[in-house]
Motif scaffolding. Structure first.
Motif, PDB file in Angstrom:
ATOM      1  N   LEU A 168     -90.223-112.459-114.059  1.00 57.47           N
ATOM      2  CA  LEU A 168     -90.871-112.326-112.990  1.00 57.47           C
ATOM      3  C   LEU A 168     -92.311-112.636-112.962  1.00 57.47           C
ATOM      4  CD1 LEU A 168     -88.707-109.555-111.090  1.00 57.47           C
ATOM      5  CD2 LEU A 168     -88.679-112.120-110.773  1.00 57.47           C
ATOM      6  N   TRP A 223     -86.760-108.331-116.834  1.00 54.67           N
ATOM      7  CA  TRP A 223     -87.104-108.640-115.561  1.00 54.67           C
ATOM      8  C   TRP A 223     -88.664-108.711-115.306  1.00 54.67           C
ATOM      9  CZ3 TRP A 223     -83.736-110.008-111.693  1.00 54.67           C
ATOM     10  CH2 TRP A 223     -82.355-109.905-112.281  1.00 54.67           C
ATOM     11  N   TYR A 246     -84.632-101.727-110.895  1.00 46.99           N
ATOM     12  CA  TYR A 246     -83.640-101.979-111.666  1.00 46.99           C
ATOM     13  C   TYR A 246     -83.301-100.959-112.633  1.00 46.99           C
ATOM     14  CZ  TYR A 246     -80.997-104.519-115.387  1.00 46.99           C
ATOM     15  OH  TYR A 246     -79.828-104.787-116.284  1.00 46.99           O
ATOM     16  N   THR A 263     -88.778-104.514-111.591  1.00 44.40           N
ATOM     17  CA  THR A 263     -88.415-103.611-112.844  1.00 44.40           C
ATOM     18  C   THR A 263     -88.011-102.177-112.712  1.00 44.40           C
ATOM     19  OG1 THR A 263     -89.816-105.356-114.205  1.00 44.40           O
ATOM     20  CG2 THR A 263     -88.907-103.290-115.231  1.00 44.40           C
TER      21      THR A 263
END
Length: 346
Positions: free
Chosen positions: A86, A82, A47, A44
């Motif tokens: 995940l 995300w 990203y 994360t």
């Protein structure tokens, strides 16, 4: 520029490796699923960070603000997904899902969006500074090349005419004059491309110039050259003194007696003193030193400002009968020098 970008790439890799190690170390005590949680957090962060980084690269400037803000909004609200995907955590209620979404948005996404913005701004600042310095250096080098090329072409034409006359009369001085001109031109075209040259080589160039000028005079040398100090160890910018000597000839009286022009060169420690004194000619014979079209002293001043900022003094003394220029350059350091291969041979 590519070298700077490679440095930034290495910095990114090192910092992210260190950050991942710290996250893993911190979460290793949180339970059996800490690896999955660490992967979710790091992914994360990556990203959010590089999403912001890419957006600022792809949409720079004021014209792209609308497109940038639209995609930034999508980035902000998609980044926590995300973390939730995940993490693979089984949430008992929708409230847990919403709470984790908000927590990841506030504690992970927003800080790393800011860090991505900070990293992009920092890199842009460094790259723009380096690019500006390179452009300024190129401009200085171009100006120096232009100033170096402003050698009076009339001298060359007059010298060729004088040599033609010597050859026509089969004068013994003709071969020496040809070799002096060859040495002078070789130095101007090839050797002067180096940033610095030994002072001894620069003085040899001036002596060739004086030898060719002497073809105009039948008496003993009109220039009295005095040199003291270690001229081999001292290095200077090439073609730095030619305009001062050229002015001495140009603005002297039409008839020069032996020793009328006095040139003194002194090297003492890290200071070089170069002085030229010449008799002042009549106004008709000697136009103003810095009149329209003159490139002598203005040229020297520009080159000194570019090459030796705050390292030089240039003094002018006009007594009415003589004109003296004294140039001092301080802080000169010995530098290695390799003479270029000559295309002309003795």
């Amino acid at each position: 520029m590519n070298r700077i970008k490679k440095v930034f790439l290495r910095v990114h890799v090192v910092l992210w490796a260190l950050f991942s190690w710290l996250v893993a170390l911190q979460l290793s005590q949180s339970g059996p699923q800490w690896q999955r949680l660490a992967v979710a957090v790091i992914a994360t962060c990556l990203y959010a960070f590089y999403g912001q980084f890419w957006l600022l690269t792809r949409y720079p400037g004021k014209r792209n603000r609308r497109a940038y803000y639209l995609r930034l909004t999508l980035l902000v609200f998609s980044a926590p997904v995300w973390y939730l995907l995940l993490h693979h955590r089984q949430f008992d209620r929708n409230e847990d899902l919403a709470d984790n979404y908000v927590i990841s948005l506030v504690s992970i996404v927003l800080p790393f969006l800011f860090l991505g913005w900070l990293a992009r701004i920092t890199e842009n600042l460094v790259l723009n500074t380096v690019r500006k310095e390179q452009l300024e250096k190129q401009a200085v080098e171009a100006e120096l090349q232009s100033l170096k090329s402003q050698i009076n072409p009339h001298f060359l034409f007059n010298t060729l005419n004088n040599i033609h006359t010597l050859v026509y009369k089969q004068a013994p001085a003709a071969p020496d004059a040809v070799m002096q001109l060859a040495s002078l031109m070789r130095y101007m075209i090839y050797e002067s491309n180096a940033p610095t040259v030994p002072l001894a080589r620069e003085l040899k160039y001036l002596e060739d110039y004086m030898g060719l000028q002497q073809l105009r005079y039948r008496e003993r040398p009109v220039v009295d050259l005095q040199v003291s100090g270690d001229t081999e160890a001292c290095h200077v910018a090439p073609l730095l003194f030619i305009h001062l000597l050229e002015n001495a000839y140009k603005h002297s009286s039409a008839r020069l007696a032996p020793g009328d022009i006095r040139v003194q060169v002194e090297v003492q420690h890290d200071t070089l003193t170069f002085s030229v004194q010449n008799p002042v000619g009549t106004p008709a014979a000697a136009p103003p030193l810095e009149g329209a079209g003159g490139i002598g002293l203005p040229n020297v001043r520009k080159r000194l400002a570019l090459l030796y900022p705050e390292q030089h003094t240039l003094e002018l003394h006009d007594t009415g009968t003589t004109f003296t220029v004294v140039l001092r350059i301080h802080g000169l350091q010995p530098q290695p020098y390799e003479r270029e291969a000559h295309l002309l041979y003795h």
